[in-house]
Design a protein around this motif. Sequence first.
Motif, PDB file in Angstrom:
ATOM      1  N   UNK A 105       0.974  -1.225  -0.060  1.00  0.00           N
ATOM      2  CA  UNK A 105      -0.102   0.130   0.101  1.00  0.00           C
ATOM      3  C   UNK A 105       0.905   1.204   0.038  1.00  0.00           C
ATOM      4  N   UNK A 106       1.828   1.108   0.708  1.00  0.00           N
ATOM      5  CA  UNK A 106       2.897   2.279   0.816  1.00  0.00           C
ATOM      6  C   UNK A 106       3.412   2.409  -0.459  1.00  0.00           C
ATOM      7  N   UNK A 111       0.829   5.699   8.224  1.00  0.00           N
ATOM      8  CA  UNK A 111       1.443   5.592   9.236  1.00  0.00           C
ATOM      9  C   UNK A 111       0.720   5.188  10.447  1.00  0.00           C
ATOM     10  N   UNK A 112       1.221   4.807  11.753  1.00  0.00           N
ATOM     11  CA  UNK A 112       0.583   4.287  12.767  1.00  0.00           C
ATOM     12  C   UNK A 112       0.252   5.460  13.748  1.00  0.00           C
TER      13      UNK A 112
END
Length: 68
Positions: free
Chosen positions: A48-49, A60-61
């Motif tokens: 996905x990134x 990002x988390x």
Amino acid sequence: MKNISEFVKQNRKALGLTQVEFAIRAGLGLRFVRELEQGKKTLRLDKVNQALAVFGAQVSVGRLNSDE
């Protein structure tokens, strides 16, 4: 995942790329691009990134609750 799929599809179209052209540019398979744009819930985050990197973006988390 819906927001990411819409983001990718809208930005891909804004660049005038077909799914095939986008897959080649991102270094991903066409099947993955199709599944991403359809909002499949079980996709590898690294891929996905890799797709989002074409647009200078990434996932990002972060914390759901900012009270902690």
